[in-house]
Design a protein around this motif. Structure first.
Motif, PDB file in Angstrom:
ATOM      1  N   VAL A 214     -44.905  11.736 -49.251  1.00 52.26           N
ATOM      2  CA  VAL A 214     -45.607  12.585 -50.214  1.00 52.26           C
ATOM      3  C   VAL A 214     -44.642  12.824 -51.381  1.00 52.26           C
ATOM      4  O   VAL A 214     -43.586  13.440 -51.194  1.00 52.26           O
ATOM      5  CB  VAL A 214     -46.030  13.922 -49.570  1.00 52.26           C
ATOM      6  N   ILE A 216     -43.305  14.695 -53.490  1.00 45.98           N
ATOM      7  CA  ILE A 216     -43.030  16.070 -53.886  1.00 45.98           C
ATOM      8  C   ILE A 216     -41.590  16.370 -53.494  1.00 45.98           C
ATOM      9  O   ILE A 216     -41.161  16.006 -52.392  1.00 45.98           O
ATOM     10  CB  ILE A 216     -43.981  17.068 -53.179  1.00 45.98           C
ATOM     11  N   HIS A 264     -37.910  12.904 -50.549  1.00 49.34           N
ATOM     12  CA  HIS A 264     -39.263  13.275 -50.958  1.00 49.34           C
ATOM     13  C   HIS A 264     -39.950  13.841 -49.722  1.00 49.34           C
ATOM     14  O   HIS A 264     -39.481  13.686 -48.596  1.00 49.34           O
ATOM     15  CB  HIS A 264     -40.044  12.063 -51.496  1.00 49.34           C
ATOM     16  N   ALA A 285     -51.076  15.653 -45.111  1.00 48.95           N
ATOM     17  CA  ALA A 285     -50.550  15.118 -46.371  1.00 48.95           C
ATOM     18  C   ALA A 285     -51.462  15.474 -47.545  1.00 48.95           C
ATOM     19  O   ALA A 285     -50.986  15.825 -48.635  1.00 48.95           O
ATOM     20  CB  ALA A 285     -50.383  13.607 -46.263  1.00 48.95           C
ATOM     21  N   THR A 286     -52.767  15.390 -47.318  1.00 52.73           N
ATOM     22  CA  THR A 286     -53.724  15.724 -48.382  1.00 52.73           C
ATOM     23  C   THR A 286     -53.624  17.197 -48.762  1.00 52.73           C
ATOM     24  O   THR A 286     -53.651  17.557 -49.948  1.00 52.73           O
ATOM     25  CB  THR A 286     -55.155  15.385 -47.932  1.00 52.73           C
ATOM     26  N   TRP A 289     -50.349  17.765 -50.811  1.00 56.40           N
ATOM     27  CA  TRP A 289     -50.467  17.339 -52.203  1.00 56.40           C
ATOM     28  C   TRP A 289     -51.389  18.262 -52.997  1.00 56.40           C
ATOM     29  O   TRP A 289     -51.124  18.571 -54.167  1.00 56.40           O
ATOM     30  CB  TRP A 289     -50.974  15.899 -52.262  1.00 56.40           C
ATOM     31  N   SER A 290     -52.461  18.734 -52.376  1.00 55.86           N
ATOM     32  CA  SER A 290     -53.463  19.533 -53.092  1.00 55.86           C
ATOM     33  C   SER A 290     -52.927  20.890 -53.540  1.00 55.86           C
ATOM     34  O   SER A 290     -53.456  21.478 -54.488  1.00 55.86           O
ATOM     35  CB  SER A 290     -54.712  19.733 -52.225  1.00 55.86           C
ATOM     36  N   ARG A 292     -49.700  21.452 -54.461  1.00 58.00           N
ATOM     37  CA  ARG A 292     -48.372  21.259 -55.076  1.00 58.00           C
ATOM     38  C   ARG A 292     -48.126  22.204 -56.238  1.00 58.00           C
ATOM     39  O   ARG A 292     -46.983  22.643 -56.462  1.00 58.00           O
ATOM     40  CB  ARG A 292     -48.189  19.799 -55.518  1.00 58.00           C
ATOM     41  N   ASP A 505     -52.505  10.718 -58.733  1.00 57.30           N
ATOM     42  CA  ASP A 505     -52.538  11.024 -57.305  1.00 57.30           C
ATOM     43  C   ASP A 505     -52.003   9.838 -56.508  1.00 57.30           C
ATOM     44  O   ASP A 505     -52.356   8.679 -56.782  1.00 57.30           O
ATOM     45  CB  ASP A 505     -53.961  11.329 -56.853  1.00 57.30           C
ATOM     46  N   LEU A 508     -52.211   8.506 -50.042  1.00 61.23           N
ATOM     47  CA  LEU A 508     -51.816   9.334 -48.902  1.00 61.23           C
ATOM     48  C   LEU A 508     -52.479   8.856 -47.614  1.00 61.23           C
ATOM     49  O   LEU A 508     -52.715   9.637 -46.696  1.00 61.23           O
ATOM     50  CB  LEU A 508     -52.156  10.802 -49.171  1.00 61.23           C
TER      51      LEU A 508
END
Length: 521
Positions: A214, A216, A264, A285-286, A289-290, A292, A505, A508
């Motif tokens: 991911v 981030i 990461h 994971a979704t 990310w959503s 962040r 995006d 993922l």
């Protein structure tokens, strides 16, 4: 006839007893090994072998209270501890120290062969001179020695990094679910019990491992599970676990103060049901990310001048200020003097009846030696700090009365308190983070009754957190600068959030990692 029958019956009983004894299942042979450190590559400090305070043999058990005699775990295997080293976060590890510690571990493992399993206990954010992904390299060397039949369970800090090499050579892997890490022991115990369960039920290696990178990379001070969105993100983990279908899942935030391609976020899930494992990893994971853009500092965060202004104006005490940029618990050198220079410049702390302030702390062995010669009650006038990291400010002049000298701390060694105006400065022989009340009270200081307490730390550990009447985190310079945009990254995989806030995006979808039946390099 009766005599013959009696003889036959006795022989049958003896045969049954011998048969039962010979059929008794032997306990698995499980080794324990690992090295743990967070290493900042943005600090000029280096970490040597001594920093790891390595334990060998049975002394390794002191790390793990769940190996107590009545734990129900100790008697489920033959435990074979090798080497376990745990260093305070610091600078990059010297190649010499790494090679020495790894070689000693391998020698100890070799002497304990054959093995059924290994509990591999690491942090995951170690950086080594001239070597990427040292934990992956370490585990690969272990695999070369013990082979692919040995079951390996890896336990990590959530601020570690999980490379494909590390996950491929781990059969089970987990990390903490809390930051601050109040569940550290619980997480290590989970790694051990999952390992034992797979050995005892005969199922061995989980059939599937899903790994999702991911993109981030955030500091721990923004991803604490005390607050949202980290709190809800990590609370999702138990909801995706489903017996053998999904044995465990984990989310790694990684470590932002090392400039390596592996750094990461990562999500991993593993178990015996491919569809369930993939869905579990993708769900986490979704979600990661959503949210962040929702990650914020765990406390109000300002630059130092504003933090001091607000603390002086406040009627709450203790008003705690986190001096974050040189935080030794995240890998800072600990001897950056910039913040202390700024505090000593402030005239309000020198006036009669001024607000009181504790500064914890600055390391300088030479200053401490001089203070010991002078003694408590004497006046000292000398410089301290900036021996290792002098990029932001020179050594700081401290002139005042020595109010305490404490010897024998396992980390700081000798601690000295010097009062200058209404400021009590703690100078240590070796760097140290102050995070419990006793750290202060043993020095004759009362943090609860002090107006302002400045600590070289990021988010507050539990005792300081409960003690605070108010709290600000100060953006200050150092090897773990929280302003990531000021760091000169050269090797990260880009794009990555938040360095590239407008990135598209990412993909993922679950990536299934091969089992450790074959050693992949």
């Amino acid at each position: 006839m009766n005599k013959i029958f009696s003889t036959f019956l006795l022989a049958a009983l003896l045969f049954a007893i011998i048969g039962c004894e010979s059929g008794k299942k032997e306990l698995p042979r499980i080794a324990i090994a690992g090295l743990a450190i967070e290493s900042s590559t943005f600090s000029p400090a280096v970490s040597n072998e001594e920093a790891f305070r390595a334990r060998y043999g049975d002394s390794v058990f002191t790390y793990y209270p769940f190996f107590a005699p009545d734990s129900g775990i100790i008697d489920r295997a033959v435990w074979l501890p090798t080497l376990r080293g745990h260093a305070m976060p610091g600078g990059i590890v010297t190649r010499e120290a790494y090679e020495s510690l790894v070689s000693k571990t391998l020698d100890s493992l070799k002497a304990k062969l054959p093995l059924d399993a290994i509990f591999f206990d690491i942090h995951g954010a170690m950086s080594v001179q001239g070597l990427d992904d040292p934990e992956g390299d370490f585990l690969l060397r272990i695999r070369d020695l013990v082979g692919t039949d040995v079951l390996i369970s890896t336990s990590m800090d959530l601020h570690g990094s999980v490379s494909p090499r590390l996950i491929q050579n781990s059969d089970l892997i987990t990390c903490y679910r809390m930051a601050p890490h109040e569940d550290a022991i619980e997480s290590k115990k989970r790694a051990v019990t999952n390992l034992l369960d797979r050995l005892e039920n005969g199922k061995g290696k989980p059939a599937y491992k899903a790994w999702i990178p991911v993109p981030i990379l955030l500091p721990g001070e923004k991803t604490s599970t005390r607050i949202e969105p980290g709190k809800s993100l990590y609370a999702q983990i138990p909801t995706v676990i489903d017996k053998d279908k999904v044995i465990d899942a984990a989310i790694w935030m990684s470590y932002p103060w090392a400039d390596e391609p592996r750094n990461h976020g990562v999500v991993v899930a593993y178990g015996d049901d491919k569809e369930a494992v993939g869905k579990a990893a993708e769900k986490l994971a979704t979600h990661f990310w959503s949210v962040r853009n929702e990650f914020e500092f765990v406390a109000p965060t300002v630059y130092l001048e504003e933090a001091l202004d607000k603390a002086v104006a406040s009627d709450k005490k203790p008003f705690i200020i986190s001096d974050m940029g040189d935080n030794p618990t995240a890998g800072g050198a600990g001897d950056v003097t910039w913040t202390l220079h700024e505090i000593l410049k402030r005239p309000e702390f020198q006036r009669p009846n001024a607000k009181s302030l504790i500064y914890a702390s600055i390391p300088d062995a030479k200053f401490v030696r001089l203070a010991k010669e002078i003694g408590v009650g004497g006046t000292i006038d000398a410089t301290a700090g900036a021996v290792v990291d002098h990029r932001f400010a020179p050594p700081v002049r401290i002139k005042g009365t020595i109010t305490a000298i404490y010897e024998g701390h396992p980390n700081a060694k000798t601690e000295v308190v010097v009062k200058t105006g209404n400021i009590s400065v703690i100078v240590t022989e070796r760097r140290m983070a102050y995070h419990i009340e006793k750290d202060f009270t043993k020095l004759g200081l009362n943090p609860r009754e002090t107006d302002i307490v400045v600590v070289k730390i990021g988010y507050l550990e539990p005792e300081l957190y409960e003690m605070r009447a108010d709290w600000l985190m100060a953006m200050t310079p150092g090897g773990v600068d929280q302003d990531l945009l000021r760091l000169d990254y050269k090797r990260l995989n880009r794009p990555i959030f938040p360095l590239d806030p407008d990135m598209a995006d990412p993909d993922l979808s679950a990536r299934f990692i091969p089992l450790s039946d074959e050693i992949l390099r």
